[in-house]
Design a protein around this motif. Structure first.
Motif, PDB file in Angstrom:
ATOM      1  N   VAL A  16     -35.009  60.444  29.907  1.00 32.77           N
ATOM      2  CA  VAL A  16     -35.486  61.428  30.888  1.00 32.77           C
ATOM      3  C   VAL A  16     -34.685  61.308  32.180  1.00 32.77           C
ATOM      4  O   VAL A  16     -34.287  62.311  32.788  1.00 32.77           O
ATOM      5  CB  VAL A  16     -36.998  61.244  31.147  1.00 32.77           C
ATOM      6  N   TRP A  17     -34.414  60.070  32.612  1.00 34.73           N
ATOM      7  CA  TRP A  17     -33.653  59.871  33.849  1.00 34.73           C
ATOM      8  C   TRP A  17     -32.224  60.392  33.712  1.00 34.73           C
ATOM      9  O   TRP A  17     -31.695  61.033  34.625  1.00 34.73           O
ATOM     10  CB  TRP A  17     -33.638  58.392  34.255  1.00 34.73           C
ATOM     11  N   LEU A  18     -31.569  60.134  32.571  1.00 36.65           N
ATOM     12  CA  LEU A  18     -30.206  60.625  32.358  1.00 36.65           C
ATOM     13  C   LEU A  18     -30.163  62.146  32.375  1.00 36.65           C
ATOM     14  O   LEU A  18     -29.212  62.742  32.890  1.00 36.65           O
ATOM     15  CB  LEU A  18     -29.653  60.102  31.022  1.00 36.65           C
ATOM     16  N   TRP A  19     -31.194  62.779  31.828  1.00 39.45           N
ATOM     17  CA  TRP A  19     -31.292  64.237  31.854  1.00 39.45           C
ATOM     18  C   TRP A  19     -31.535  64.730  33.275  1.00 39.45           C
ATOM     19  O   TRP A  19     -30.903  65.679  33.727  1.00 39.45           O
ATOM     20  CB  TRP A  19     -32.412  64.665  30.906  1.00 39.45           C
ATOM     21  N   ALA A  20     -32.435  64.075  34.012  1.00 44.87           N
ATOM     22  CA  ALA A  20     -32.751  64.490  35.381  1.00 44.87           C
ATOM     23  C   ALA A  20     -31.565  64.272  36.317  1.00 44.87           C
ATOM     24  O   ALA A  20     -31.355  65.045  37.257  1.00 44.87           O
ATOM     25  CB  ALA A  20     -33.969  63.725  35.894  1.00 44.87           C
ATOM     26  N   ALA A  21     -30.759  63.234  36.057  1.00 49.20           N
ATOM     27  CA  ALA A  21     -29.588  62.953  36.888  1.00 49.20           C
ATOM     28  C   ALA A  21     -28.377  63.783  36.462  1.00 49.20           C
ATOM     29  O   ALA A  21     -27.282  63.612  36.992  1.00 49.20           O
ATOM     30  CB  ALA A  21     -29.238  61.471  36.821  1.00 49.20           C
ATOM     31  N   ARG A  22     -28.576  64.675  35.496  1.00 51.20           N
ATOM     32  CA  ARG A  22     -27.567  65.634  35.038  1.00 51.20           C
ATOM     33  C   ARG A  22     -26.336  65.001  34.378  1.00 51.20           C
ATOM     34  O   ARG A  22     -25.229  65.505  34.474  1.00 51.20           O
ATOM     35  CB  ARG A  22     -27.128  66.551  36.180  1.00 51.20           C
ATOM     36  N   PHE A  23     -26.547  63.883  33.686  1.00 51.65           N
ATOM     37  CA  PHE A  23     -25.453  63.330  32.897  1.00 51.65           C
ATOM     38  C   PHE A  23     -25.357  64.048  31.553  1.00 51.65           C
ATOM     39  O   PHE A  23     -24.288  64.108  30.955  1.00 51.65           O
ATOM     40  CB  PHE A  23     -25.647  61.827  32.679  1.00 51.65           C
ATOM     41  N   PHE A  24     -26.501  64.583  31.082  1.00 51.37           N
ATOM     42  CA  PHE A  24     -26.536  65.319  29.828  1.00 51.37           C
ATOM     43  C   PHE A  24     -27.350  66.584  30.021  1.00 51.37           C
ATOM     44  O   PHE A  24     -28.295  66.604  30.799  1.00 51.37           O
ATOM     45  CB  PHE A  24     -27.146  64.457  28.712  1.00 51.37           C
ATOM     46  N   LYS A  25     -26.978  67.641  29.285  1.00 55.15           N
ATOM     47  CA  LYS A  25     -27.637  68.944  29.451  1.00 55.15           C
ATOM     48  C   LYS A  25     -29.065  68.960  28.938  1.00 55.15           C
ATOM     49  O   LYS A  25     -29.915  69.646  29.497  1.00 55.15           O
ATOM     50  CB  LYS A  25     -26.847  70.027  28.722  1.00 55.15           C
ATOM     51  N   THR A  26     -29.317  68.248  27.862  1.00 56.23           N
ATOM     52  CA  THR A  26     -30.661  68.230  27.298  1.00 56.23           C
ATOM     53  C   THR A  26     -31.119  66.795  27.121  1.00 56.23           C
ATOM     54  O   THR A  26     -30.307  65.862  27.050  1.00 56.23           O
ATOM     55  CB  THR A  26     -30.715  68.925  25.923  1.00 56.23           C
ATOM     56  N   ARG A  27     -32.424  66.638  27.022  1.00 56.78           N
ATOM     57  CA  ARG A  27     -32.975  65.308  26.834  1.00 56.78           C
ATOM     58  C   ARG A  27     -32.619  64.771  25.457  1.00 56.78           C
ATOM     59  O   ARG A  27     -32.401  63.565  25.280  1.00 56.78           O
ATOM     60  CB  ARG A  27     -34.488  65.364  27.016  1.00 56.78           C
ATOM     61  N   VAL A  39     -24.681  54.268  26.237  1.00 56.22           N
ATOM     62  CA  VAL A  39     -25.318  53.906  27.504  1.00 56.22           C
ATOM     63  C   VAL A  39     -25.696  52.431  27.450  1.00 56.22           C
ATOM     64  O   VAL A  39     -26.231  51.951  26.452  1.00 56.22           O
ATOM     65  CB  VAL A  39     -26.581  54.767  27.757  1.00 56.22           C
ATOM     66  N   GLU A  40     -25.395  51.707  28.541  1.00 58.92           N
ATOM     67  CA  GLU A  40     -25.785  50.305  28.665  1.00 58.92           C
ATOM     68  C   GLU A  40     -26.520  50.120  29.981  1.00 58.92           C
ATOM     69  O   GLU A  40     -26.181  50.745  30.983  1.00 58.92           O
ATOM     70  CB  GLU A  40     -24.553  49.392  28.666  1.00 58.92           C
ATOM     71  N   ILE A  41     -27.519  49.246  29.972  1.00 55.76           N
ATOM     72  CA  ILE A  41     -28.218  48.866  31.200  1.00 55.76           C
ATOM     73  C   ILE A  41     -28.020  47.375  31.390  1.00 55.76           C
ATOM     74  O   ILE A  41     -28.419  46.570  30.543  1.00 55.76           O
ATOM     75  CB  ILE A  41     -29.724  49.193  31.127  1.00 55.76           C
ATOM     76  N   ASP A  42     -27.400  47.003  32.494  1.00 56.53           N
ATOM     77  CA  ASP A  42     -27.124  45.599  32.814  1.00 56.53           C
ATOM     78  C   ASP A  42     -26.425  44.898  31.657  1.00 56.53           C
ATOM     79  O   ASP A  42     -26.724  43.752  31.328  1.00 56.53           O
ATOM     80  CB  ASP A  42     -28.414  44.865  33.193  1.00 56.53           C
ATOM     81  N   GLY A  43     -25.491  45.584  31.004  1.00 57.99           N
ATOM     82  CA  GLY A  43     -24.703  45.008  29.927  1.00 57.99           C
ATOM     83  C   GLY A  43     -25.399  44.961  28.577  1.00 57.99           C
ATOM     84  O   GLY A  43     -24.845  44.442  27.620  1.00 57.99           O
ATOM     85  N   GLN A  44     -26.607  45.496  28.478  1.00 59.45           N
ATOM     86  CA  GLN A  44     -27.343  45.471  27.209  1.00 59.45           C
ATOM     87  C   GLN A  44     -27.514  46.880  26.668  1.00 59.45           C
ATOM     88  O   GLN A  44     -27.595  47.834  27.435  1.00 59.45           O
ATOM     89  CB  GLN A  44     -28.718  44.835  27.407  1.00 59.45           C
ATOM     90  N   ARG A  45     -27.598  46.970  25.359  1.00 60.94           N
ATOM     91  CA  ARG A  45     -27.801  48.267  24.708  1.00 60.94           C
ATOM     92  C   ARG A  45     -29.304  48.537  24.636  1.00 60.94           C
ATOM     93  O   ARG A  45     -30.023  47.858  23.900  1.00 60.94           O
ATOM     94  CB  ARG A  45     -27.189  48.219  23.315  1.00 60.94           C
ATOM     95  N   PRO A  46     -29.796  49.530  25.367  1.00 58.53           N
ATOM     96  CA  PRO A  46     -31.244  49.770  25.422  1.00 58.53           C
ATOM     97  C   PRO A  46     -31.702  50.788  24.384  1.00 58.53           C
ATOM     98  O   PRO A  46     -30.904  51.415  23.691  1.00 58.53           O
ATOM     99  CB  PRO A  46     -31.425  50.355  26.821  1.00 58.53           C
ATOM    100  N   LYS A  47     -33.024  50.962  24.310  1.00 55.51           N
ATOM    101  CA  LYS A  47     -33.616  52.054  23.551  1.00 55.51           C
ATOM    102  C   LYS A  47     -33.824  53.211  24.517  1.00 55.51           C
ATOM    103  O   LYS A  47     -33.840  53.022  25.731  1.00 55.51           O
ATOM    104  CB  LYS A  47     -34.960  51.630  22.961  1.00 55.51           C
ATOM    105  N   SER A  48     -34.002  54.414  23.991  1.00 55.89           N
ATOM    106  CA  SER A  48     -34.158  55.575  24.866  1.00 55.89           C
ATOM    107  C   SER A  48     -35.478  55.547  25.629  1.00 55.89           C
ATOM    108  O   SER A  48     -35.607  56.188  26.669  1.00 55.89           O
ATOM    109  CB  SER A  48     -34.049  56.865  24.071  1.00 55.89           C
ATOM    110  N   SER A  49     -36.444  54.783  25.165  1.00 56.78           N
ATOM    111  CA  SER A  49     -37.730  54.711  25.852  1.00 56.78           C
ATOM    112  C   SER A  49     -37.778  53.608  26.903  1.00 56.78           C
ATOM    113  O   SER A  49     -38.803  53.435  27.558  1.00 56.78           O
ATOM    114  CB  SER A  49     -38.848  54.476  24.834  1.00 56.78           C
ATOM    115  N   ARG A  50     -36.688  52.888  27.096  1.00 58.30           N
ATOM    116  CA  ARG A  50     -36.677  51.801  28.084  1.00 58.30           C
ATOM    117  C   ARG A  50     -36.894  52.376  29.475  1.00 58.30           C
ATOM    118  O   ARG A  50     -36.390  53.439  29.822  1.00 58.30           O
ATOM    119  CB  ARG A  50     -35.347  51.065  28.041  1.00 58.30           C
ATOM    120  N   ALA A  51     -37.615  51.635  30.298  1.00 58.11           N
ATOM    121  CA  ALA A  51     -37.909  52.082  31.656  1.00 58.11           C
ATOM    122  C   ALA A  51     -36.728  51.791  32.568  1.00 58.11           C
ATOM    123  O   ALA A  51     -36.180  50.696  32.558  1.00 58.11           O
ATOM    124  CB  ALA A  51     -39.155  51.381  32.173  1.00 58.11           C
TER     125      ALA A  51
END
Length: 136
Positions: A16-27, A39-51
């Motif tokens: 949702v954040w990536l969509w809201a920040a306009r990195f991708f056109k759709t969720r 997409v990586e968060i702090d060097g780790q591969r996350p799930k799409s539901s990660r906060a």
């Protein structure tokens, strides 16, 4: 309005954040990018539901471009571009690397010059007589 509508959000789903920040056109595109490891968060591969929280460091690969960003704000709604750009800050090294890659791609395209017109009958006969030059 209720109290929950005005309350600032503490965390938002990554897709949702990536969509809201306009990195991708759709969720769904954002979710697919997260699931395929773009997409990586702090060097780790996350799930799409990660906060996602303020202060997280993200690395987003979109096409041939790679963005290294820090999260400055959270939003679960897609707004205008200036609002979306206020949600993150791109590192200077990332910005320079993307600019260099863009220049390299432009330089690679500059070497090719398409012919001004189609070959005439004589030129077509010469081309057929020579065969495929690249195969030699």
């Amino acid at each position: 309005m209720t109290e929950t509508e005005n309350a600032p959000v503490a965390a938002v789903r990554l897709d949702v954040w990536l969509w809201a920040a306009r990195f991708f056109k759709t969720r769904s595109l954002a979710k697919h990018a997260v699931e395929t490891g773009k997409v990586e968060i702090d060097g780790q591969r996350p799930k799409s539901s990660r906060a996602v929280r303020v202060g997280d460091a993200l690395r987003v690969q979109r096409g041939e471009e790679t963005f290294e960003i820090g999260v400055l704000g959270l939003s679960d709604t897609r707004g205008p571009a200036p609002v979306a750009q206020a949600l993150y800050a791109e590192t200077e090294a990332s910005r320079r690397a993307r600019q260099e890659q863009r220049l390299q791609r432009a330089a690679a395209r500059d070497g090719y010059l398409p012919p001004e017109h189609k070959p005439d009958k004589r030129a077509r006969r010469l081309i057929r007589a020579l065969g495929d030059i690249d195969a030699l």
